[in-house]
Design a protein around this motif. Structure first.
Motif, PDB file in Angstrom:
ATOM      1  N   CYS A  21       0.803  -1.219   0.000  1.00 48.63           N
ATOM      2  CA  CYS A  21       0.000   0.000   0.000  1.00 48.63           C
ATOM      3  C   CYS A  21       0.841   1.276   0.000  1.00 48.63           C
ATOM      4  O   CYS A  21       0.323   2.340  -0.325  1.00 48.63           O
ATOM      5  N   LEU A  22       2.114   1.174   0.355  1.00 52.49           N
ATOM      6  CA  LEU A  22       2.936   2.382   0.479  1.00 52.49           C
ATOM      7  C   LEU A  22       4.018   2.528  -0.587  1.00 52.49           C
ATOM      8  O   LEU A  22       4.581   3.607  -0.728  1.00 52.49           O
ATOM      9  N   ILE A  23       4.313   1.461  -1.317  1.00 53.09           N
ATOM     10  CA  ILE A  23       5.350   1.573  -2.347  1.00 53.09           C
ATOM     11  C   ILE A  23       4.734   2.014  -3.675  1.00 53.09           C
ATOM     12  O   ILE A  23       3.527   1.890  -3.889  1.00 53.09           O
ATOM     13  N   ILE A  81      -4.668   4.358   9.178  1.00 52.24           N
ATOM     14  CA  ILE A  81      -3.267   4.811   9.264  1.00 52.24           C
ATOM     15  C   ILE A  81      -2.570   4.687   7.911  1.00 52.24           C
ATOM     16  O   ILE A  81      -1.861   5.603   7.477  1.00 52.24           O
ATOM     17  N   ILE A  82      -2.780   3.576   7.224  1.00 56.45           N
ATOM     18  CA  ILE A  82      -2.168   3.383   5.897  1.00 56.45           C
ATOM     19  C   ILE A  82      -2.642   4.461   4.929  1.00 56.45           C
ATOM     20  O   ILE A  82      -1.837   5.026   4.172  1.00 56.45           O
ATOM     21  N   THR A  88       0.500  11.386   3.116  1.00 54.56           N
ATOM     22  CA  THR A  88       1.487  12.270   3.734  1.00 54.56           C
ATOM     23  C   THR A  88       2.938  11.904   3.430  1.00 54.56           C
ATOM     24  O   THR A  88       3.766  12.813   3.296  1.00 54.56           O
ATOM     25  N   ILE A  89       3.265  10.623   3.319  1.00 61.44           N
ATOM     26  CA  ILE A  89       4.684  10.277   3.142  1.00 61.44           C
ATOM     27  C   ILE A  89       5.011   9.735   1.758  1.00 61.44           C
ATOM     28  O   ILE A  89       6.183   9.538   1.451  1.00 61.44           O
ATOM     29  N   SER A  94      -2.201   8.485  -2.950  1.00 60.80           N
ATOM     30  CA  SER A  94      -3.012   9.521  -2.311  1.00 60.80           C
ATOM     31  C   SER A  94      -4.034   8.863  -1.397  1.00 60.80           C
ATOM     32  O   SER A  94      -4.415   7.713  -1.600  1.00 60.80           O
ATOM     33  N   SER A  95      -4.448   9.607  -0.394  1.00 63.68           N
ATOM     34  CA  SER A  95      -5.472   9.117   0.528  1.00 63.68           C
ATOM     35  C   SER A  95      -6.805   9.067  -0.198  1.00 63.68           C
ATOM     36  O   SER A  95      -7.100   9.915  -1.033  1.00 63.68           O
ATOM     37  N   ASP A  96      -7.600   8.067   0.162  1.00 61.61           N
ATOM     38  CA  ASP A  96      -8.910   7.919  -0.469  1.00 61.61           C
ATOM     39  C   ASP A  96      -9.899   7.409   0.568  1.00 61.61           C
ATOM     40  O   ASP A  96      -9.733   6.310   1.105  1.00 61.61           O
TER      41      ASP A  96
END
Length: 124
Positions: A21-23, A81-82, A88-89, A94-96
């Motif tokens: 989810c973050l890469i 949190i994810i 943010t990082i 992007s947040s959804d």
């Protein structure tokens, strides 16, 4: 041995899910569904909640009702949190809010399935 293996699988799944989810993923395969991302979120968090429910019951010896509540809360908070971290990082994500909704719906389906399973087991 089974308890330790299940705990290891749960931790590994959680770490892999967070990583995926973050890469930045260059090209995802097309599945031909416009909401395929939401289906992934739904299923991924359904599995996450199920794994942690079993870990709380088997490894930490919690009663099923408490384990189900803890697993649901953990999974939902983890998903939020994810999503915040994505906004943010990361520069490629992007947040959804709809992802959070899909995550939560997957968690709730796990809760419903476990609840119904327990009702059926009690009636036997």
């Amino acid at each position: 041995m089974r308890k330790k293996l299940f705990l290891l699988i749960g931790i590994l799944y959680t770490v892999v899910l967070a990583t995926v989810c973050l890469i930045k993923i260059k090209k995802l395969p097309e599945i031909g569904v416009s909401f395929g991302d939401k289906v992934f979120h739904f299923l991924a968090y359904m599995v996450l909640a199920f794994l942690w429910f079993n870990i709380f019951v088997d490894t930490f010896k919690l009663k099923e009702k408490k384990a189900l509540i803890y697993a649901a809360l953990f999974s939902i908070v983890f998903g939020i949190i994810i999503e915040v971290l994505q906004g943010t990082i990361t520069t490629s994500r992007s947040s959804d809010v709809y992802d959070v909704m899909a995550n939560t719906m997957g968690v709730f389906l796990t809760v419903i399935i476990v609840f119904i399973r327990n009702l059926i087991t009690i009636k036997k």
